[in-house]
Motif scaffolding. Structure first.
Motif, PDB file in Angstrom:
ATOM      1  N   ALA A  64      37.701  33.478  31.189  1.00  0.00           N
ATOM      2  CA  ALA A  64      36.308  33.101  30.920  1.00  0.00           C
ATOM      3  C   ALA A  64      35.347  33.998  31.702  1.00  0.00           C
ATOM      4  O   ALA A  64      34.301  34.403  31.174  1.00  0.00           O
ATOM      5  N   CYS A  65      35.692  34.326  32.942  1.00  0.00           N
ATOM      6  CA  CYS A  65      34.853  35.222  33.756  1.00  0.00           C
ATOM      7  C   CYS A  65      34.760  36.606  33.114  1.00  0.00           C
ATOM      8  O   CYS A  65      33.675  37.184  33.031  1.00  0.00           O
ATOM      9  N   THR A  70      43.626  28.459  36.300  1.00  0.00           N
ATOM     10  CA  THR A  70      43.038  29.621  36.974  1.00  0.00           C
ATOM     11  C   THR A  70      43.053  30.833  36.057  1.00  0.00           C
ATOM     12  O   THR A  70      42.070  31.587  35.998  1.00  0.00           O
ATOM     13  N   ILE A  71      44.125  31.013  35.325  1.00  0.00           N
ATOM     14  CA  ILE A  71      44.218  32.134  34.381  1.00  0.00           C
ATOM     15  C   ILE A  71      43.145  31.995  33.300  1.00  0.00           C
ATOM     16  O   ILE A  71      42.467  32.975  32.960  1.00  0.00           O
ATOM     17  N   LYS A 105      36.299  44.845  38.285  1.00  0.00           N
ATOM     18  CA  LYS A 105      37.370  45.558  38.975  1.00  0.00           C
ATOM     19  C   LYS A 105      38.124  44.636  39.929  1.00  0.00           C
ATOM     20  O   LYS A 105      39.351  44.692  40.016  1.00  0.00           O
ATOM     21  N   VAL A 106      37.394  43.777  40.653  1.00  0.00           N
ATOM     22  CA  VAL A 106      38.036  42.863  41.603  1.00  0.00           C
ATOM     23  C   VAL A 106      38.908  41.857  40.862  1.00  0.00           C
ATOM     24  O   VAL A 106      40.058  41.613  41.251  1.00  0.00           O
ATOM     25  N   LEU A 107      38.387  41.278  39.788  1.00  0.00           N
ATOM     26  CA  LEU A 107      39.182  40.332  39.005  1.00  0.00           C
ATOM     27  C   LEU A 107      40.432  41.005  38.438  1.00  0.00           C
ATOM     28  O   LEU A 107      41.518  40.426  38.470  1.00  0.00           O
ATOM     29  N   ALA A 108      40.285  42.205  37.923  1.00  0.00           N
ATOM     30  CA  ALA A 108      41.438  42.929  37.375  1.00  0.00           C
ATOM     31  C   ALA A 108      42.467  43.219  38.461  1.00  0.00           C
ATOM     32  O   ALA A 108      43.677  43.108  38.224  1.00  0.00           O
ATOM     33  N   ALA A 109      42.006  43.558  39.654  1.00  0.00           N
ATOM     34  CA  ALA A 109      42.923  43.833  40.768  1.00  0.00           C
ATOM     35  C   ALA A 109      43.674  42.562  41.178  1.00  0.00           C
ATOM     36  O   ALA A 109      44.869  42.609  41.470  1.00  0.00           O
ATOM     37  N   GLN A 165      57.841  33.073  37.215  1.00  0.00           N
ATOM     38  CA  GLN A 165      56.641  32.285  36.939  1.00  0.00           C
ATOM     39  C   GLN A 165      55.431  32.926  37.628  1.00  0.00           C
ATOM     40  O   GLN A 165      55.533  33.415  38.755  1.00  0.00           O
ATOM     41  N   HIS A 166      54.294  32.900  36.949  1.00  0.00           N
ATOM     42  CA  HIS A 166      53.070  33.463  37.510  1.00  0.00           C
ATOM     43  C   HIS A 166      52.585  32.552  38.640  1.00  0.00           C
ATOM     44  O   HIS A 166      52.586  31.338  38.491  1.00  0.00           O
TER      45      HIS A 166
END
Length: 97
Positions: A47-48, A41-42, A17-21, A34-35
């Motif tokens: 990978a996580c 990092t993306i 949930k934290v990664l998705a947020a 641009q991101h």
């Protein structure tokens, strides 16, 4: 499911949930922008997510459950249909005795 694996499952769920947020909050509003996160990092975030998913699947298999838990939309049609018990056994057009 043991208390330890239940705790690990909860930790994995919070991490997901934290990664998705983070991904959602940093995503640019328009595709032309641009991101702010670097490409590396993306890739690390992907990978996580992959590692989290793999461990959740392992925990489900160890618990004897089939790993079919998937996200769903609240407006999605349910897989099963509820049928009234009173409607079972009556043929349409037939009168009750």
């Amino acid at each position: 499911m043991s208390e330890e694996s239940a705790k690990e499952r909860e930790i994995l769920m919070v991490m997901r949930k934290v990664l998705a947020a983070i991904v959602k909050d940093t995503a640019p509003e328009h595709k032309a922008l641009q991101h702010p996160l670097s490409e590396q990092t993306i890739q690390d975030i992907r990978a996580c997510f992959g590692l989290i998913t793999a461990r959740e699947k392992e925990l489900a298999e160890l618990a004897g459950r089939i790993a079919t838990e998937r996200p769903y939309f609240t407006d999605e049609a349910p897989a099963a249909t509820t049928v009234s018990i009173s409607s079972i056994g009556r043929i349409e057009g037939q009168k009750e005795k």
